[in-house]
Design a protein around this motif. Sequence first.
Motif, PDB file in Angstrom:
ATOM      1  N   PHE A  94       9.410   2.699  -9.309  1.00 34.32           N
ATOM      2  CA  PHE A  94       8.568   3.830  -8.943  1.00 34.32           C
ATOM      3  C   PHE A  94       7.098   3.494  -8.459  1.00 34.32           C
ATOM      4  O   PHE A  94       6.476   4.036  -7.590  1.00 34.32           O
ATOM      5  CB  PHE A  94       8.608   4.882  -9.957  1.00 34.32           C
ATOM      6  N   GLY A  95       6.326   2.614  -9.171  1.00 36.74           N
ATOM      7  CA  GLY A  95       4.886   2.578  -9.492  1.00 36.74           C
ATOM      8  C   GLY A  95       4.430   2.201  -8.061  1.00 36.74           C
ATOM      9  O   GLY A  95       3.565   2.685  -7.434  1.00 36.74           O
ATOM     10  N   PHE A  96       4.992   1.099  -7.374  1.00 33.35           N
ATOM     11  CA  PHE A  96       4.502   0.697  -6.050  1.00 33.35           C
ATOM     12  C   PHE A  96       4.574   1.838  -4.942  1.00 33.35           C
ATOM     13  O   PHE A  96       3.400   2.035  -4.258  1.00 33.35           O
ATOM     14  CB  PHE A  96       5.217  -0.461  -5.666  1.00 33.35           C
ATOM     15  N   ALA A  97       5.667   2.549  -5.067  1.00 33.81           N
ATOM     16  CA  ALA A  97       5.792   3.551  -4.013  1.00 33.81           C
ATOM     17  C   ALA A  97       4.805   4.939  -4.142  1.00 33.81           C
ATOM     18  O   ALA A  97       4.144   5.308  -3.307  1.00 33.81           O
ATOM     19  CB  ALA A  97       7.226   4.281  -4.288  1.00 33.81           C
ATOM     20  N   PHE A  98       4.579   5.242  -5.485  1.00 34.95           N
ATOM     21  CA  PHE A  98       3.499   6.008  -5.748  1.00 34.95           C
ATOM     22  C   PHE A  98       2.279   5.707  -5.556  1.00 34.95           C
ATOM     23  O   PHE A  98       1.164   6.307  -5.166  1.00 34.95           O
ATOM     24  CB  PHE A  98       3.400   6.623  -7.351  1.00 34.95           C
ATOM     25  N   ALA A  99       1.863   4.387  -5.679  1.00 34.75           N
ATOM     26  CA  ALA A  99       0.682   3.715  -5.516  1.00 34.75           C
ATOM     27  C   ALA A  99       0.256   3.755  -3.683  1.00 34.75           C
ATOM     28  O   ALA A  99      -0.827   3.937  -3.320  1.00 34.75           O
ATOM     29  CB  ALA A  99       0.368   2.414  -6.050  1.00 34.75           C
ATOM     30  N   ALA A 114      11.721   1.202  -5.093  1.00 34.17           N
ATOM     31  CA  ALA A 114      12.514  -0.004  -5.015  1.00 34.17           C
ATOM     32  C   ALA A 114      12.323  -1.128  -3.834  1.00 34.17           C
ATOM     33  O   ALA A 114      13.120  -1.742  -3.364  1.00 34.17           O
ATOM     34  CB  ALA A 114      14.024   0.399  -5.359  1.00 34.17           C
ATOM     35  N   LEU A 115      11.089  -1.002  -3.309  1.00 36.63           N
ATOM     36  CA  LEU A 115      10.664  -2.052  -2.260  1.00 36.63           C
ATOM     37  C   LEU A 115      11.675  -1.858  -1.108  1.00 36.63           C
ATOM     38  O   LEU A 115      11.784  -2.486  -0.176  1.00 36.63           O
ATOM     39  CB  LEU A 115      10.773  -3.394  -2.830  1.00 36.63           C
ATOM     40  N   GLY A 116      11.889  -0.453  -0.934  1.00 36.41           N
ATOM     41  CA  GLY A 116      12.457  -0.249   0.541  1.00 36.41           C
ATOM     42  C   GLY A 116      11.821  -0.358   1.742  1.00 36.41           C
ATOM     43  O   GLY A 116      10.345  -0.164   1.526  1.00 36.41           O
ATOM     44  N   SER A 117      12.313  -0.876   2.928  1.00 34.80           N
ATOM     45  CA  SER A 117      11.808  -1.298   3.884  1.00 34.80           C
ATOM     46  C   SER A 117      10.820  -2.375   3.870  1.00 34.80           C
ATOM     47  O   SER A 117       9.583  -2.388   4.316  1.00 34.80           O
ATOM     48  CB  SER A 117      11.001  -0.022   4.591  1.00 34.80           C
ATOM     49  N   PHE A 118      10.920  -3.291   3.044  1.00 37.06           N
ATOM     50  CA  PHE A 118       9.963  -4.598   2.808  1.00 37.06           C
ATOM     51  C   PHE A 118      10.835  -5.700   3.355  1.00 37.06           C
ATOM     52  O   PHE A 118      12.107  -5.896   3.508  1.00 37.06           O
ATOM     53  CB  PHE A 118       9.908  -4.796   1.175  1.00 37.06           C
ATOM     54  N   PRO A 119       9.734  -6.608   3.989  1.00 35.87           N
ATOM     55  CA  PRO A 119       8.665  -6.551   4.283  1.00 35.87           C
ATOM     56  C   PRO A 119       8.336  -6.055   5.431  1.00 35.87           C
ATOM     57  O   PRO A 119       9.266  -5.506   6.165  1.00 35.87           O
ATOM     58  CB  PRO A 119       8.143  -8.070   4.365  1.00 35.87           C
ATOM     59  N   ASP A 124       3.807  -7.375   2.618  1.00 31.17           N
ATOM     60  CA  ASP A 124       4.742  -8.338   2.183  1.00 31.17           C
ATOM     61  C   ASP A 124       5.036  -8.382   0.717  1.00 31.17           C
ATOM     62  O   ASP A 124       4.542  -7.675  -0.187  1.00 31.17           O
ATOM     63  CB  ASP A 124       4.505  -9.800   2.614  1.00 31.17           C
ATOM     64  N   TYR A 125       6.006  -9.206   0.258  1.00 31.56           N
ATOM     65  CA  TYR A 125       6.459  -9.298  -1.298  1.00 31.56           C
ATOM     66  C   TYR A 125       5.250  -9.711  -2.192  1.00 31.56           C
ATOM     67  O   TYR A 125       5.279  -9.380  -3.066  1.00 31.56           O
ATOM     68  CB  TYR A 125       7.516 -10.032  -1.452  1.00 31.56           C
ATOM     69  N   SER A 126       4.477 -10.593  -1.347  1.00 36.44           N
ATOM     70  CA  SER A 126       3.235 -10.954  -2.158  1.00 36.44           C
ATOM     71  C   SER A 126       2.411  -9.806  -2.588  1.00 36.44           C
ATOM     72  O   SER A 126       1.802  -9.823  -3.881  1.00 36.44           O
ATOM     73  CB  SER A 126       2.572 -12.101  -1.396  1.00 36.44           C
TER      74      SER A 126
END
Length: 496
Positions: A94-99, A114-119, A124-126
């Motif tokens: 959740f957190g990265f998407a909200f941010a 959940a890191l959808g559409s990455f990279p 990027d993952y980094s």
Amino acid sequence: MACPADELARLLGPNSTAAASFICDRFTAASDNFTATQYAVDNTYLLFSAYLVFAMQLGFAMLCAGSVRAKNTMNIMLTNVLDAAAGGLFYYMFGFAFAFGTPSNGFIGRHNFALGSFPSSNFDYSYFLYQWAFAIAAAGITSGSIAERTQFVAYLIYSSFLTGFVYPVVSHWFWSPDGWASAGKSSDLLFGSGVIDFAGSGVVHMVGGIAGLWGALIEGPRIGRFGGSGRSVALRGHSASLVVLGTFLLWFGWYGFNPGSFAKILAPYPDSDAYYGQWSAIGRTAVTTTLSGCTAALTTLFGKRVMSGHWNVTDVCNGLLGGLAAITASCSVVEPWAAVICGFVASLVLMGCNKLAEKLKYDDPLEAAQLHGGCGMWGVIFTALFASEKYVAEVYPSVANRPYGLFMGGGGRLLAAHLIQVVVIVGWVSATMGPLFYILHKLKLLRISAEDELAGMDLTRHGGFAYAYHDQDDPDQKGGFPLSRVEPAATTPQSV
């Protein structure tokens, strides 16, 4: 690097179309290689910075362990592990998407769960790894404020909520290109400037400090912290060695925290000499970080000497960390001389907050709310006073003639934006973490029993002690390392 084959053919003369196409293909391939190399270098730099910031968790663990009593060492160490583990899963889901999920509105992100559409071209993952390390740092700050008296389940609940929702919303406001107060936007900037909180004096340190403040207020002080007459009783940590080790590890990690927040290193500045670019700004950021921490440490050393008559290593370590927390917002946009002022005032802020906390009978074993909340707040205000016009234009080039520090001749618009940042962070964290801690308190999930607190959570909650030892006056204890009781000397040692 563009290479139109038809234009090159005209320059080469008749019957040269094939040669022009061949040359342009080679130029295009070379340009692609240069671009790929730039991505590789920048991602490697960001990954290295993420590793440094993550290493700060070890610093937090050592600092916390040394600052609590020996009977609670295993408990506080385990909470630091959980901050990273639980924070990792919730920030991933959740957190990265909200941010940073983009496109989004000004309040909260809506994509990349959940890191959808990455990279992608945006992330990027980094970048996720780096931002996760920041999120768990905020949770680690809070754990220090409520140490030695908090139930294990409460740590799990608040850490997950903080890293999965509360902190990401704040980072979206000030760091996402879509955030309503972000300095990274190209239009509709708050007071024409946005908030310049480069590495998070407000976003990270104030969030963690204010959350810890509410947790400690609702829990109340540790048993024995204030005597029956209200007199303050120092419940000192058991290992100054661990405190110093943790401080140096945190200091080392701060060189990923602050300089790493540039995210890229291969970025030349327009109209500058070839030797001057973002790599120079990164070096300057490391210097300002260093100077603020050093100044705060020395100011605290002599200040506490005057106040208490002792050269206290623990206080000096906290002062140093206060200086580092304060410079975090402005590290990239102030001159080195200004960093000295930042560290000096940060030390005074910390000592003042500690005096106020003592008068109000507020108990924070690691001074986390005072250090990160108080010094972080000072860092936000300091940026609005001393940000340099030149450095602001280099680090935030999306808008020309952006407001800069009030004391540097830039007017008061940046200060107005930063005062709003202070208010909204205090309000948001209070409105979310305060009720959470209160609900846990009402459900009897927050504080341990008085019996468990007196015995120590290592024994009552974790099945043993962090150290194998026995007291020489207790013949029933076998094995371990003998500890001798040293009675205080009758005479008063001479001051140094």
